[in-house]
Design a protein around this motif. Structure first.
Motif, PDB file in Angstrom:
ATOM      1  N   ALA A   1      -5.176   1.237  -6.839  1.00 28.33           N
ATOM      2  CA  ALA A   1      -4.369   1.858  -5.621  1.00 28.33           C
ATOM      3  C   ALA A   1      -4.769   3.233  -5.949  1.00 28.33           C
ATOM      4  O   ALA A   1      -4.871   3.820  -6.819  1.00 28.33           O
TER       5      ALA A   1
ATOM      6  N   ASN B   1       5.283  -5.195 -12.974  1.00 29.03           N
ATOM      7  CA  ASN B   1       4.328  -5.897 -12.127  1.00 29.03           C
ATOM      8  C   ASN B   1       2.866  -5.489 -12.212  1.00 29.03           C
ATOM      9  O   ASN B   1       2.050  -6.324 -11.839  1.00 29.03           O
TER      10      ASN B   1
ATOM     11  N   THR C   1      -4.185 -10.651  -2.551  1.00 27.59           N
ATOM     12  CA  THR C   1      -4.183  -9.306  -2.959  1.00 27.59           C
ATOM     13  C   THR C   1      -5.472  -8.923  -3.476  1.00 27.59           C
ATOM     14  O   THR C   1      -6.542  -9.818  -3.538  1.00 27.59           O
TER      15      THR C   1
ATOM     16  N   GLN D   1       1.425  -7.144  -4.629  1.00 23.20           N
ATOM     17  CA  GLN D   1       2.852  -7.485  -4.710  1.00 23.20           C
ATOM     18  C   GLN D   1       3.786  -6.343  -5.035  1.00 23.20           C
ATOM     19  O   GLN D   1       4.941  -6.491  -4.610  1.00 23.20           O
TER      20      GLN D   1
ATOM     21  N   ARG E   1       0.242  -0.894  -4.028  1.00 23.32           N
ATOM     22  CA  ARG E   1      -0.216  -1.873  -3.003  1.00 23.32           C
ATOM     23  C   ARG E   1       0.192  -3.241  -3.395  1.00 23.32           C
ATOM     24  O   ARG E   1       1.012  -3.393  -4.495  1.00 23.32           O
TER      25      ARG E   1
ATOM     26  N   ASP F   1       0.660   5.629 -15.602  1.00 23.83           N
ATOM     27  CA  ASP F   1      -0.189   4.607 -16.065  1.00 23.83           C
ATOM     28  C   ASP F   1       0.774   3.828 -17.079  1.00 23.83           C
ATOM     29  O   ASP F   1       1.133   4.508 -18.042  1.00 23.83           O
ATOM     30  N   VAL F   2       0.885   2.471 -16.893  1.00 22.71           N
ATOM     31  CA  VAL F   2       1.701   1.923 -17.765  1.00 22.71           C
ATOM     32  C   VAL F   2       1.367   1.612 -19.252  1.00 22.71           C
ATOM     33  O   VAL F   2       2.056   1.257 -20.300  1.00 22.71           O
TER      34      VAL F   2
ATOM     35  N   VAL G   1      -2.628 -15.038  -5.606  1.00 22.06           N
ATOM     36  CA  VAL G   1      -2.030 -14.265  -4.680  1.00 22.06           C
ATOM     37  C   VAL G   1      -2.972 -13.524  -3.703  1.00 22.06           C
ATOM     38  O   VAL G   1      -3.798 -12.898  -4.284  1.00 22.06           O
TER      39      VAL G   1
ATOM     40  N   LYS H   1      -0.989 -12.971 -20.350  1.00 24.00           N
ATOM     41  CA  LYS H   1      -0.024 -13.565 -19.444  1.00 24.00           C
ATOM     42  C   LYS H   1       0.872 -14.602 -20.328  1.00 24.00           C
ATOM     43  O   LYS H   1       1.884 -15.101 -19.922  1.00 24.00           O
TER      44      LYS H   1
ATOM     45  N   ASP I   1       2.510   3.621 -10.067  1.00 24.77           N
ATOM     46  CA  ASP I   1       1.241   3.371  -9.903  1.00 24.77           C
ATOM     47  C   ASP I   1       0.313   4.238 -10.575  1.00 24.77           C
ATOM     48  O   ASP I   1       0.627   5.532 -10.565  1.00 24.77           O
ATOM     49  N   ILE I   2      -0.883   3.589 -11.076  1.00 26.28           N
ATOM     50  CA  ILE I   2      -1.723   4.471 -11.933  1.00 26.28           C
ATOM     51  C   ILE I   2      -2.557   5.479 -11.085  1.00 26.28           C
ATOM     52  O   ILE I   2      -3.033   6.645 -11.366  1.00 26.28           O
TER      53      ILE I   2
ATOM     54  N   TYR J   1      -6.708 -11.423 -20.267  1.00 29.63           N
ATOM     55  CA  TYR J   1      -5.823 -11.575 -19.072  1.00 29.63           C
ATOM     56  C   TYR J   1      -4.620 -12.745 -19.484  1.00 29.63           C
ATOM     57  O   TYR J   1      -3.724 -12.717 -19.069  1.00 29.63           O
TER      58      TYR J   1
HETATM   59  N1  LIG Z   1      -3.378 -11.645  -7.294  1.00 28.72           N
HETATM   60  C1  LIG Z   1      -3.446 -12.873  -7.871  1.00 28.72           C
HETATM   61  O1  LIG Z   1      -4.009 -13.814  -7.632  1.00 28.72           O
HETATM   62  C2  LIG Z   1      -2.424 -12.750  -8.963  1.00 28.72           C
HETATM   63  C3  LIG Z   1      -2.104 -14.134  -9.635  1.00 28.72           C
HETATM   64  C4  LIG Z   1      -1.138 -14.322 -10.413  1.00 28.72           C
HETATM   65  C5  LIG Z   1      -0.657 -13.196 -10.898  1.00 28.72           C
HETATM   66  N2  LIG Z   1      -0.820 -11.754 -10.427  1.00 28.72           N
HETATM   67  C6  LIG Z   1      -0.356 -10.638 -11.199  1.00 28.72           C
HETATM   68  O2  LIG Z   1       0.527  -9.665 -10.208  1.00 28.72           O
HETATM   69  C7  LIG Z   1       0.656  -8.561 -10.353  1.00 28.72           C
HETATM   70  C8  LIG Z   1       0.253  -7.602  -9.225  1.00 28.72           C
HETATM   71  O3  LIG Z   1      -1.132  -7.539  -9.021  1.00 28.72           O
HETATM   72  P1  LIG Z   1      -1.357  -7.810  -7.550  1.00 28.72           P
HETATM   73  O4  LIG Z   1      -1.925  -9.197  -7.296  1.00 28.72           O
HETATM   74  O5  LIG Z   1      -0.530  -7.008  -6.377  1.00 28.72           O
HETATM   75  O6  LIG Z   1      -2.928  -7.153  -7.781  1.00 28.72           O
HETATM   76  P2  LIG Z   1      -3.204  -5.571  -7.086  1.00 28.72           P
HETATM   77  O7  LIG Z   1      -4.519  -5.233  -7.695  1.00 28.72           O
HETATM   78  O8  LIG Z   1      -3.239  -5.506  -5.727  1.00 28.72           O
HETATM   79  O9  LIG Z   1      -2.223  -4.436  -7.764  1.00 28.72           O
HETATM   80  C9  LIG Z   1      -1.953  -4.306  -8.774  1.00 28.72           C
HETATM   81  C10 LIG Z   1      -1.412  -3.027  -8.878  1.00 28.72           C
HETATM   82  O10 LIG Z   1      -1.314  -2.419 -10.257  1.00 28.72           O
HETATM   83  C11 LIG Z   1      -1.665  -1.054 -10.468  1.00 28.72           C
HETATM   84  N3  LIG Z   1      -1.818  -0.593 -11.632  1.00 28.72           N
HETATM   85  C12 LIG Z   1      -3.041  -1.444 -12.504  1.00 28.72           C
HETATM   86  N4  LIG Z   1      -3.265  -0.963 -13.541  1.00 28.72           N
HETATM   87  C13 LIG Z   1      -2.084   0.109 -13.713  1.00 28.72           C
HETATM   88  C14 LIG Z   1      -1.526   0.693 -14.719  1.00 28.72           C
HETATM   89  N5  LIG Z   1      -2.094   1.011 -15.994  1.00 28.72           N
HETATM   90  N6  LIG Z   1      -0.834   1.635 -14.713  1.00 28.72           N
HETATM   91  C15 LIG Z   1       0.109   1.721 -13.462  1.00 28.72           C
HETATM   92  N7  LIG Z   1      -0.274   0.801 -12.469  1.00 28.72           N
HETATM   93  C16 LIG Z   1      -1.542   0.083 -12.614  1.00 28.72           C
HETATM   94  C17 LIG Z   1      -2.985  -0.994  -9.429  1.00 28.72           C
HETATM   95  O11 LIG Z   1      -3.280   0.332  -9.082  1.00 28.72           O
HETATM   96  C18 LIG Z   1      -2.378  -1.630  -8.300  1.00 28.72           C
HETATM   97  O12 LIG Z   1      -1.809  -1.006  -7.327  1.00 28.72           O
HETATM   98  C19 LIG Z   1      -0.054  -8.358 -11.591  1.00 28.72           C
HETATM   99  O13 LIG Z   1       0.258  -8.103 -12.769  1.00 28.72           O
HETATM  100  C20 LIG Z   1      -1.132  -9.505 -11.635  1.00 28.72           C
HETATM  101  O14 LIG Z   1      -1.751  -9.915 -13.051  1.00 28.72           O
HETATM  102  C21 LIG Z   1      -1.797 -11.644  -9.704  1.00 28.72           C
END
Ligand SMILES: NC(=O)c1ccc[n+]([C@@H]2O[C@H](COP(=O)([O-])OP(=O)(O)OC[C@H]3O[C@@H](n4cnc5c(N)ncnc54)[C@H](O)[C@@H]3O)[C@@H](O)[C@H]2O)c1
Length: 288
Positions: free
Chosen positions: A50, A102, A205, A18, A16, A75-76, A203, A174, A37-38, A170
């Motif tokens: 997700a 990601n 999400t 990004q 889901r 799982d990463v 973002v 980063k 995805d996990i 976190y």
């Molecule tokens: N949303 C924000 O505001 C924001 C801002 C800056 C950076 N980010 C970064 O962007 C990236 C994407 O996040 P997003 O915003 O799409 O959020 P999101 O929660 O919608 O998506 C994250 C996805 O990663 C998957 N995931 C989580 N842990 C996992 C694991 N151990 N193994 C495999 N998959 C895993 C989740 O199931 C989910 O589908 C992340 O690295 C997040 O830290 C997000």
């Protein structure tokens, strides 16, 4: 003709948000996609991950733009699972050229002493490194690795000020990505392999739209005993960026991912790119 015709992209966290957006955008430019995805929840995270259905939706959307995709639950944090998923994709598509590390979490529930810190580091930093580690034997000249960082790691007093060890992890994870990119890109450059990171502001999400983040943007409501809603947070989100928006959209990040994945950026490496509508022009910078 697409900008990524003939290329194969490996994307983590593609169920889901990004990750899905990147999968669809890169596929629409001709890339074959290996998506992981996990697809199960993590106990230190207060919002759901997700689901298998979400990952299936990513498959649908990639196929709807004419793309081919192999989607695998992995799982990463687990390098063996990640390698098995990648191997499945390589068996189908023969290679990997583009890597989007990601997947990420904001783990705000300390189920034990520093459980949030451990999960945050394992997913947000080690998970990105595991992704690089499993693809490394397959990378050839022209490959591009893109890691998703966050302005939360580059500015002071963001998630680390949220009062939970997972928020500290976190930001730290980063921030480490910033140095990881500068360090490893130099080792990869002689092989004509590129490594860059994108550091987005908020973002639109699920990672942003959850009660923990709403509370962090409205400490005034928390202090008076209330529970901030999305509407409350929406009033505060625009203060993050000098440009007049509450947050950016996943597609804004995907546009930069596409550029970094394509040969248009063939000599861009070792960069930590802020995609933040100016947020870091306002905040106190923690690393630069
Ligand atoms: N949303 C924000 O505001 C924001 C801002 C800056 C950076 N980010 C970064 O962007 C990236 C994407 O996040 P997003 O915003 O799409 O959020 P999101 O929660 O919608 O998506 C994250 C996805 O990663 C998957 N995931 C989580 N842990 C996992 C694991 N151990 N193994 C495999 N998959 C895993 C989740 O199931 C989910 O589908 C992340 O690295 C997040 O830290 C997000």
């Amino acid at each position: 003709m697409g900008k990524l015709d003939g290329k194969v992209a490996f994307i983590t966290g593609a169920g889901r948000g990004q990750g899905r957006s990147h999968a669809v955008r890169l596929a629409s430019e001709g890339a074959n996609i290996i998506a992981v995805d996990i697809c199960e929840d993590i106990p230190t995270v207060n919002y759901e991950m997700a689901s298998p259905e979400d990952l299936a939706q990513t498959v649908k959307e990639v196929e709807a733009v004419g793309g081919r995709i192999v989607a695998v639950k992995a799982d990463v944090r687990d390098r063996d699972q990640l390698k098995a998923a990648l191997d499945q994709g390589i068996a189908e598509f023969g290679k990997v050229d583009v890597v989007c590390a990601n997947a990420g979490i904001l783990p705000m529930k300390d189920t034990t002493l520093i459980a949030g810190f451990i999960d945050g580091m394992d997913v947000d930093f080690v998970g990105a490194h595991n992704t690089v580690a499993v693809v490394a034997p397959h990378l050839q000249s022209g490959a591009s690795i893109i890691i998703t960082g966050s302005t939360a790691g580059l500015m002071k007093n963001t998630t680390e000020a949220m009062g939970k060890t997972g928020g500290v992890a976190y930001a730290f994870a980063k921030r480490l990505i910033f140095q990881y990119v500068e360090t490893l890109a130099l080792q990869l450059a002689p092989h004509n392999i590129r490594l860059n990171a994108i550091h987005p502001t908020n973002v639109n999400t699920r990672l942003l739209h959850n009660d923990d983040l709403y509370a962090s943007f409205r400490p005034d409501i928390v202090a008076s005993g209330g529970k901030p809603t999305k509407e409350d947070a929406m009033l505060a989100f625009p203060h993050m960026q000098p440009m007049p928006i509450p947050y950016i959209e996943p597609g804004d990040v995907s546009a930069l991912v596409l550029f970094l994945a394509s040969d248009d950026s063939r000599y861009i490496t070792g960069l930590n790119i802020r995609l933040d509508a100016g947020a870091m022009l306002k905040g106190e910078i923690a690393i630069s």
